[in-house]
Motif scaffolding. Structure first.
Motif, mmCIF file in Angstrom:
data_model
loop_
_atom_site.group_PDB
_atom_site.id
_atom_site.type_symbol
_atom_site.label_atom_id
_atom_site.label_comp_id
_atom_site.label_asym_id
_atom_site.label_seq_id
_atom_site.Cartn_x
_atom_site.Cartn_y
_atom_site.Cartn_z
ATOM 1 N N ALA A 140 0.885 -1.162 0.107
ATOM 2 C CA ALA A 140 -0.062 -0.011 0.253
ATOM 3 C C ALA A 140 0.799 1.289 -0.108
ATOM 4 C CB ALA A 140 -1.061 0.069 1.207
ATOM 5 N N THR A 141 2.084 0.937 0.841
ATOM 6 C CA THR A 141 2.830 2.365 0.560
ATOM 7 C C THR A 141 3.676 2.616 -0.675
ATOM 8 O OG1 THR A 141 3.481 1.836 2.957
ATOM 9 C CG2 THR A 141 4.961 3.190 1.740
ATOM 10 N N VAL A 142 4.106 1.249 -1.343
ATOM 11 C CA VAL A 142 4.692 1.407 -2.588
ATOM 12 C C VAL A 142 3.724 2.069 -3.744
ATOM 13 C CG1 VAL A 142 5.277 0.030 -4.572
ATOM 14 C CG2 VAL A 142 6.131 -0.649 -2.108
ATOM 15 N N GLY A 143 2.284 1.866 -3.406
ATOM 16 C CA GLY A 143 1.320 2.302 -4.399
ATOM 17 C C GLY A 143 1.250 3.762 -4.507
ATOM 18 N N THR A 144 2.094 4.473 -3.459
ATOM 19 C CA THR A 144 1.941 5.955 -3.720
ATOM 20 C C THR A 144 3.004 6.400 -4.599
ATOM 21 O OG1 THR A 144 3.402 6.041 -1.921
ATOM 22 C CG2 THR A 144 1.081 6.349 -1.228
ATOM 23 N N THR A 145 3.942 5.462 -5.221
ATOM 24 C CA THR A 145 4.943 5.980 -6.123
ATOM 25 C C THR A 145 4.098 6.205 -7.386
ATOM 26 O OG1 THR A 145 6.574 4.665 -5.060
ATOM 27 C CG2 THR A 145 7.151 5.349 -7.347
ATOM 28 N N PRO A 146 4.319 7.458 -8.228
ATOM 29 C CA PRO A 146 3.519 7.541 -9.305
ATOM 30 C C PRO A 146 3.733 6.684 -10.365
ATOM 31 C CG PRO A 146 4.513 9.566 -8.474
ATOM 32 C CD PRO A 146 5.173 8.379 -7.340
ATOM 33 N N GLU A 147 5.002 6.356 -10.882
ATOM 34 C CA GLU A 147 5.119 5.592 -12.156
ATOM 35 C C GLU A 147 5.071 4.161 -11.848
ATOM 36 O OE1 GLU A 147 6.655 4.029 -15.473
ATOM 37 O OE2 GLU A 147 8.221 3.826 -13.928
ATOM 38 N N LEU A 148 4.445 3.325 -12.927
ATOM 39 C CA LEU A 148 4.179 1.926 -12.931
ATOM 40 C C LEU A 148 5.447 1.269 -12.484
ATOM 41 C CD1 LEU A 148 2.454 -0.583 -12.815
ATOM 42 C CD2 LEU A 148 2.447 -0.244 -15.405
ATOM 43 N N ARG A 149 6.442 1.653 -13.471
ATOM 44 C CA ARG A 149 7.600 0.588 -13.343
ATOM 45 C C ARG A 149 8.217 0.724 -12.218
ATOM 46 N NH1 ARG A 149 10.195 -1.598 -17.986
ATOM 47 N NH2 ARG A 149 8.759 -0.756 -19.379
ATOM 48 N N ALA A 150 8.235 1.942 -11.449
ATOM 49 C CA ALA A 150 9.069 2.424 -10.171
ATOM 50 C C ALA A 150 8.323 1.456 -9.195
ATOM 51 C CB ALA A 150 9.315 3.539 -10.102
ATOM 52 N N ARG A 151 6.907 1.693 -9.372
ATOM 53 C CA ARG A 151 6.204 0.988 -8.253
ATOM 54 C C ARG A 151 6.442 -0.482 -8.124
ATOM 55 N NH1 ARG A 151 1.790 4.160 -10.235
ATOM 56 N NH2 ARG A 151 0.513 2.179 -10.919
ATOM 57 N N LEU A 152 6.313 -1.165 -9.522
ATOM 58 C CA LEU A 152 6.616 -2.758 -9.522
ATOM 59 C C LEU A 152 7.877 -2.938 -9.158
ATOM 60 C CD1 LEU A 152 4.925 -3.457 -12.979
ATOM 61 C CD2 LEU A 152 3.851 -3.944 -10.599
ATOM 62 N N CYS A 153 9.017 -2.303 -9.427
ATOM 63 C CA CYS A 153 10.370 -2.384 -9.005
ATOM 64 C C CYS A 153 10.508 -2.617 -7.413
ATOM 65 C CB CYS A 153 11.491 -1.394 -9.448
ATOM 66 S SG CYS A 153 11.778 -1.931 -11.187
ATOM 67 N N GLU A 154 9.858 -1.559 -6.574
ATOM 68 C CA GLU A 154 9.850 -1.542 -5.238
ATOM 69 C C GLU A 154 8.953 -2.644 -4.833
ATOM 70 O OE1 GLU A 154 8.732 2.024 -3.170
ATOM 71 O OE2 GLU A 154 9.115 3.242 -4.810
ATOM 72 N N ALA A 155 7.853 -3.078 -5.473
ATOM 73 C CA ALA A 155 7.199 -4.224 -4.798
ATOM 74 C C ALA A 155 8.010 -5.574 -4.941
ATOM 75 C CB ALA A 155 5.916 -4.299 -5.586
ATOM 76 N N VAL A 156 8.745 -5.910 -6.305
ATOM 77 C CA VAL A 156 9.365 -6.789 -6.422
ATOM 78 C C VAL A 156 10.512 -6.917 -5.284
ATOM 79 C CG1 VAL A 156 11.063 -7.913 -7.887
ATOM 80 C CG2 VAL A 156 8.836 -7.125 -8.850
ATOM 81 N N ALA A 157 11.129 -6.020 -5.024
ATOM 82 C CA ALA A 157 12.007 -5.814 -4.167
ATOM 83 C C ALA A 157 11.450 -6.381 -2.619
ATOM 84 C CB ALA A 157 12.949 -4.272 -3.920
ATOM 85 N N MET A 158 10.556 -5.912 -2.408
ATOM 86 C CA MET A 158 10.079 -6.238 -1.082
ATOM 87 C C MET A 158 9.513 -7.803 -1.023
ATOM 88 S SD MET A 158 6.957 -6.818 0.733
ATOM 89 C CE MET A 158 5.642 -5.899 -0.480
ATOM 90 N N LEU A 159 8.958 -8.169 -2.101
ATOM 91 C CA LEU A 159 8.451 -9.532 -2.234
ATOM 92 C C LEU A 159 9.617 -10.472 -2.081
ATOM 93 C CD1 LEU A 159 5.442 -9.006 -4.811
ATOM 94 C CD2 LEU A 159 5.297 -9.683 -2.594
ATOM 95 N N ARG A 160 10.644 -10.277 -2.997
ATOM 96 C CA ARG A 160 11.632 -11.048 -2.900
ATOM 97 C C ARG A 160 12.530 -11.182 -1.709
ATOM 98 N NH1 ARG A 160 15.787 -10.007 -7.729
ATOM 99 N NH2 ARG A 160 16.148 -12.196 -7.666
ATOM 100 N N LYS A 161 12.484 -10.106 -0.870
ATOM 101 C CA LYS A 161 13.282 -10.087 0.571
ATOM 102 C C LYS A 161 12.492 -11.091 1.511
ATOM 103 C CE LYS A 161 14.584 -7.212 4.053
ATOM 104 N NZ LYS A 161 14.604 -5.536 4.652
ATOM 105 N N GLY A 162 10.808 -10.946 1.256
ATOM 106 C CA GLY A 162 10.092 -11.809 2.263
ATOM 107 C C GLY A 162 10.345 -13.346 1.762
ATOM 108 N N MET A 163 10.111 -13.604 0.422
ATOM 109 C CA MET A 163 10.252 -14.964 0.060
ATOM 110 C C MET A 163 11.723 -15.430 0.394
ATOM 111 S SD MET A 163 8.535 -15.229 -3.658
ATOM 112 C CE MET A 163 6.740 -14.820 -3.837
ATOM 113 N N HIS A 164 12.910 -14.670 0.194
ATOM 114 C CA HIS A 164 14.148 -15.316 0.727
ATOM 115 C C HIS A 164 14.154 -15.580 2.181
ATOM 116 C CE1 HIS A 164 16.664 -15.328 -2.958
ATOM 117 N NE2 HIS A 164 16.104 -14.141 -3.303
ATOM 118 N N ALA A 165 13.582 -14.575 2.891
ATOM 119 C CA ALA A 165 13.618 -14.877 4.412
ATOM 120 C C ALA A 165 12.948 -16.422 4.799
ATOM 121 C CB ALA A 165 12.802 -13.863 5.102
#
Length: 209
Positions: free
Chosen positions: A79-104
């Motif tokens: 939801a916090t990532v969703g405040t980033t205006p540009e789609l590609r930037a939003r998705l990059c932030e989301a991927v970084a966060m999701l991968r960190k959680g999956m690796h953990a």
């Protein structure tokens, strides 16, 4: 001789939460092979204390797994990532966060299958966790719905699949290139741009497929 660190007396719900909190990092390190003795030592209690709160080890492991896969932190972060205006930037932030959680939780992804037996509610809770995260990703891409050839829901599913296969890149056992080498930007690029290194500008007179 090292003495076990004793913790103050707690209410049953507080004791339950403390045991779950102590179990999660041990599960991440040892998987379901973790012992109740290790858990008791990490929690600073006698081993028998565990069975005053949980009927057996499996019940504690299920509770710890559900806590480890709790979708709320990921949903809030998306939801916090969703405040980033540009789609590609939003998705990059989301991927970084999701991968960190999956690796953990990498060692925990095989564990649920071992613990589903005789507990359909546990399986349903795990599926609900995945659904909540996909809904959060769909909400994240919703503002750009008109730019996408697939719905936000389908886009969320594809993104989660790409992230999962790069973290658990042994899936499938087909060999070939190691998808674990993909970084966050490449994952987003594959989702949004496909695999061509440059667009094919040749005019099409009919469908190629």
């Amino acid at each position: 001789m090292t003495r076990r660190r004793r913790v103050p007396a707690m209410a049953p719900e507080d004791r339950r939460a403390a045991l779950i909190a102590a179990t999660i990092p041990l599960l991440r390190e040892h998987g379901t092979a973790v012992t109740t003795r290790q858990i008791a030592e990490a929690a600073g209690v006698a081993e028998g204390t565990i069975f005053g709160v949980f009927p057996d080890k499996i019940s504690l492991l299920r509770a710890a797994l559900m806590a480890a896969f709790d979708p709320e932190p990921a949903v809030s972060a998306l939801a916090t990532v969703g405040t980033t205006p540009e789609l590609r930037a939003r998705l990059c932030e989301a991927v970084a966060m999701l991968r960190k959680g999956m690796h953990a939780n990498a060692k925990l992804h095989a564990a649920p299958r071992e613990l589903l037996t005789d507990d359909p509610e546990f399986g349903e809770r795990m599926l609900e966790s995945r659904r909540r995260i996909m809904e959060a990703i769909a909400t994240l891409v919703e503002p750009d719905r008109e730019r996408l050839r697939r719905s936000p829901g389908a886009t969320a599913q594809l993104l989660l699949m790409l992230v999962a296969v790069t973290v658990h890149h042994g899936l499938g056992g087909l060999g070939g290139d190691d998808l674990g080498g993909m970084d966050d930007e490449e994952i987003v690029s594959v989702l949004l741009d496909g695999l061509l290194t440059r667009p094919d500008l040749t005019p099409l007179t009919e469908s190629p497929c």
